[in-house]
Design an enzyme around this catalytic site. Structure first.
Site, short mmCIF file in Angstrom:
data_model
loop_
_atom_site.label_atom_id
_atom_site.label_comp_id
_atom_site.label_asym_id
_atom_site.label_seq_id
_atom_site.Cartn_x
_atom_site.Cartn_y
_atom_site.Cartn_z
N LYS A 169 -69.58 72.05 19.28
CA LYS A 169 -68.94 72.77 20.12
C LYS A 169 -68.39 71.55 21.37
O LYS A 169 -67.40 71.64 21.88
CB LYS A 169 -70.07 73.67 20.86
CG LYS A 169 -70.64 74.77 20.32
CD LYS A 169 -69.40 75.83 19.86
CE LYS A 169 -69.23 76.64 21.26
NZ LYS A 169 -67.95 77.54 20.70
N THR A 229 -70.89 76.58 25.43
CA THR A 229 -72.31 76.59 25.86
C THR A 229 -72.79 75.54 26.51
O THR A 229 -72.11 74.26 26.81
CB THR A 229 -72.89 76.48 24.32
OG1 THR A 229 -74.28 76.09 24.57
CG2 THR A 229 -72.37 75.12 23.53
N ASP A 230 -73.83 75.62 27.25
CA ASP A 230 -74.39 74.55 28.03
C ASP A 230 -75.03 73.45 27.18
O ASP A 230 -75.38 72.55 27.89
CB ASP A 230 -75.68 75.07 29.22
CG ASP A 230 -76.76 76.17 28.08
OD1 ASP A 230 -76.49 76.03 26.86
OD2 ASP A 230 -77.64 76.31 28.92
N GLU A 231 -75.43 73.72 26.06
CA GLU A 231 -75.95 72.80 25.15
C GLU A 231 -75.30 71.31 24.95
O GLU A 231 -75.80 70.39 24.47
CB GLU A 231 -76.19 73.32 23.80
CG GLU A 231 -77.03 74.80 23.89
CD GLU A 231 -77.87 75.08 22.52
OE1 GLU A 231 -78.07 74.37 21.87
OE2 GLU A 231 -78.19 76.42 22.74
P1 NAD Z 1 -72.46 84.97 16.78
O1 NAD Z 1 -73.02 83.99 15.80
O2 NAD Z 1 -73.41 86.18 17.04
O3 NAD Z 1 -71.01 85.49 16.24
C1 NAD Z 1 -70.00 84.61 15.91
C2 NAD Z 1 -68.86 85.54 15.24
O4 NAD Z 1 -67.81 84.47 14.62
C3 NAD Z 1 -69.44 86.18 14.10
O5 NAD Z 1 -69.07 87.40 14.03
C4 NAD Z 1 -68.88 85.53 12.94
O6 NAD Z 1 -68.45 86.40 11.83
C5 NAD Z 1 -67.51 84.94 13.32
N1 NAD Z 1 -67.31 83.61 12.77
C6 NAD Z 1 -68.06 82.77 12.24
N2 NAD Z 1 -67.16 81.76 11.84
C7 NAD Z 1 -65.96 82.39 11.61
C8 NAD Z 1 -64.68 82.05 11.08
N3 NAD Z 1 -64.42 80.70 10.59
N4 NAD Z 1 -63.45 82.59 11.44
C9 NAD Z 1 -63.46 83.81 12.18
N5 NAD Z 1 -64.78 84.26 12.40
C10 NAD Z 1 -65.85 83.66 12.23
O7 NAD Z 1 -72.27 84.10 18.05
P2 NAD Z 1 -72.37 84.51 19.41
O8 NAD Z 1 -73.71 84.31 19.94
O9 NAD Z 1 -71.73 85.76 19.77
O10 NAD Z 1 -71.63 83.34 20.26
C11 NAD Z 1 -70.21 83.50 20.43
C12 NAD Z 1 -69.63 82.27 21.14
O11 NAD Z 1 -70.51 82.10 22.44
C13 NAD Z 1 -69.75 81.15 20.45
O12 NAD Z 1 -68.70 80.42 20.53
C14 NAD Z 1 -71.07 80.40 20.95
O13 NAD Z 1 -71.20 79.08 20.77
C15 NAD Z 1 -70.80 80.63 22.44
N6 NAD Z 1 -72.35 80.92 23.05
C16 NAD Z 1 -73.15 81.43 22.51
C17 NAD Z 1 -74.33 81.87 23.46
C18 NAD Z 1 -75.61 82.45 23.08
O14 NAD Z 1 -76.40 82.44 23.56
N7 NAD Z 1 -75.49 83.29 22.01
C19 NAD Z 1 -74.42 80.77 24.62
C20 NAD Z 1 -73.38 80.26 25.22
C21 NAD Z 1 -72.11 80.22 24.44
P1 TYD Z 2 -82.44 79.96 20.12
O1 TYD Z 2 -82.53 81.53 20.22
O2 TYD Z 2 -82.44 79.57 18.68
O3 TYD Z 2 -81.19 79.41 20.98
P2 TYD Z 2 -81.06 77.65 21.37
O4 TYD Z 2 -81.73 77.04 20.20
O5 TYD Z 2 -79.52 77.67 21.07
O6 TYD Z 2 -81.35 77.63 22.80
O7 TYD Z 2 -83.88 79.34 20.82
C1 TYD Z 2 -84.26 79.67 21.98
C2 TYD Z 2 -85.48 78.84 22.07
O8 TYD Z 2 -86.42 79.43 21.34
C3 TYD Z 2 -85.42 77.51 21.80
O9 TYD Z 2 -86.04 76.41 22.68
C4 TYD Z 2 -86.08 77.31 20.29
C5 TYD Z 2 -87.05 78.50 20.62
N1 TYD Z 2 -87.68 79.19 19.40
C6 TYD Z 2 -88.72 79.25 19.09
O10 TYD Z 2 -89.66 78.76 19.49
N2 TYD Z 2 -89.13 80.00 17.76
C7 TYD Z 2 -88.13 80.59 17.19
O11 TYD Z 2 -88.46 81.28 16.04
C8 TYD Z 2 -86.73 80.43 17.50
C9 TYD Z 2 -85.64 81.00 16.74
C10 TYD Z 2 -86.57 79.49 18.80
#
Ligand code: NAD
Ligand code: TYD
Length: 351
Positions: free
Chosen positions: A161, A131-133
């Site tokens: 992460k 992630t960018d975070e």
């Molecule tokens: P998500 O939370 O929707 O899905 C995570 C999945 O991992 C779920 O299916 C869960 O059951 C599985 N999981 C959790 N713990 C586990 C374990 N111990 N063993 C096996 N499976 C397990 O997450 P996502 O949004 O699909 O993100 C996927 C990846 O991408 C993550 O690594 C996250 O850090 C990264 N990422 C997400 C975003 C975003 O905006 N969602 C952006 C950048 C990077």
């Molecule tokens: P989120 O989707 O939780 O992603 P991340 O925190 O990983 O960026 O949140 C996106 C942005 O929206 C973040 O600045 C927090 C804000 N946010 C709200 O303002 N209200 C909410 O209920 C949630 C879940 C997020």
């Protein structure tokens, strides 16, 4: 890429990626290891293209015996690691699970790949989805994150992460494990669990519930449609250099509050009976340690691999809102889950 272990493939991005990969790689076999936590669901994997090439295994990435067995039994040549605890707000309420899955789980997978591939990197790849975070928070005029921006994570999620990214790089330098990493900005699209901003707002708005805006709502994220992220990961695994990191971002950076207004305006058109949905917008106390702004510089992946996002925020957001309106069975199964109701209570009731 013949036998691919995908972790977390029942979650949001992982399930979208499984679909993408089955189409992109017509010969590949996918082994999808997922613990099915609250965030994972087999409903995210219905109607796969060519499902016979996909096997689902329910299990934990921290289970060294299971992971080691999968690597050898299926002659895995490619690991694409999505599994994680992924929600910042949950990491504030309960950081332990984040250290366990994101750090120990990644370590367990790295060890399994190291043992299975025994110093023979040719034709193999361990790709880590991050992630960018990990880079921290930008001030309004700071330049966008580049791959060499120093890490400065500020939430238990981003810290865990960051730790996993460091471990992945350490295994490349120390053991020659053929790794790559993508650090991506906020994704949105079908199958995203409605704890994250966009699906939470869509579902709350359709139910006439408040739309909780943290703080002043002037935080900025760099939104990317999930399919574009899938394509970036695929290109990096296929053609990216071993040992390298690639930043991935969408180039769409509205204030949160403006993004929510845009969702409301799409819903006003598609569900006019609830209009104006902006009446539901409610400021609530800010998230502790809330990162103000993210912005990804994608020069490297564009120059080396020719990747750019295909979707702009207007078309991607509309497609996403329509998906949530059209997939009521999926929505009902999430809304009906007691764990989800308990989460809303925990995060919002006393805010
Ligand atoms: P998500 O939370 O929707 O899905 C995570 C999945 O991992 C779920 O299916 C869960 O059951 C599985 N999981 C959790 N713990 C586990 C374990 N111990 N063993 C096996 N499976 C397990 O997450 P996502 O949004 O699909 O993100 C996927 C990846 O991408 C993550 O690594 C996250 O850090 C990264 N990422 C997400 C975003 C975003 O905006 N969602 C952006 C950048 C990077
Ligand atoms: P989120 O989707 O939780 O992603 P991340 O925190 O990983 O960026 O949140 C996106 C942005 O929206 C973040 O600045 C927090 C804000 N946010 C709200 O303002 N209200 C909410 O209920 C949630 C879940 C997020």
């Amino acid at each position: 890429m013949k036998n691919i272990l995908i972790t977390g493939g029942a979650g949001f991005i992982g399930a979208n990626f499984v679909r993408y990969l089955l189409k992109a790689e017509p010969e590949a076999r996918i082994y999808n290891l997922d613990a099915l936590t609250y965030a994972g669901s087999l409903e995210n994997l219905h109607d796969l293209p060519d499902p016979a090439r996909h096997s689902f295994i329910q299990g934990d990435i921290c289970d060294a015996e299971l992971v080691g067995r999968l690597m050898t039994e299926h002659a895995i040549d490619t690991v694409i690691h999505f599994a994680a605890e992924s929600h910042v707000d949950r990491s504030i309420h309960g950081p332990g699970a984040f250290v366990q899955t994101n750090v120990i789980g990644t370590f367990t997978l790295l060890e399994a790949a190291r043992a299975a591939w025994a110093g023979e990197p040719s034709g193999r790849r361990f790709h880590h989805v991050s992630t960018d975070e990990v880079f921290g928070s930008l001030a309004p005029n700071d330049p966008a994150f580049i791959e060499s921006t120093p890490y400065d994570p500020r939430s238990p999620y981003s810290a865990s992460k960051a730790a996993s990214d460091h471990l992945v790089r350490a295994y490349y330098h120390t053991y020659g494990l053929p790794v790559s990493i993508t650090n991506c900005s906020n994704n949105y699209g079908p199958f995203q669990f409605p704890e994250k901003l966009i699906p939470l707002m869509v579902l709350n708005a359709t139910l006439g519930k408040p739309l909780p805006i943290y703080g002043d709502g002037k935080q900025i994220r760099d939104w990317l449609y999930v399919e574009d992220h899938c394509e970036a990961i695929y290109l990096v695994v296929k053609n990216g250099k071993v040992g390298e990191t690639y930043n991935v971002g969408g180039g769409n950076q509205p204030y949160n509050i403006d993004l929510v207004r845009e969702i409301c305006s799409i819903l006003d058109e598609l569900r006019p009976d609830g209009a104006p949905h902006t009446r539901l917008m409610t400021h609530v106390p800010d998230r502790p340690g809330h990162d103000r702004r993210y912005d990804m510089d994608i020069t490297k992946i564009r120059a080396e691999l020719g990747w750019v996002p295909r979707h702009d925020i207007e078309s991607g957001l509309r497609a996403t809102v329509e998906w949530y309106l059209e997939n009521q069975d999926w929505v009902k199964s999430v809304l009906g889950d007691e764990g989800y109701t308990a989460w809303l209570e925990k995060n919002y009731a006393k805010r």
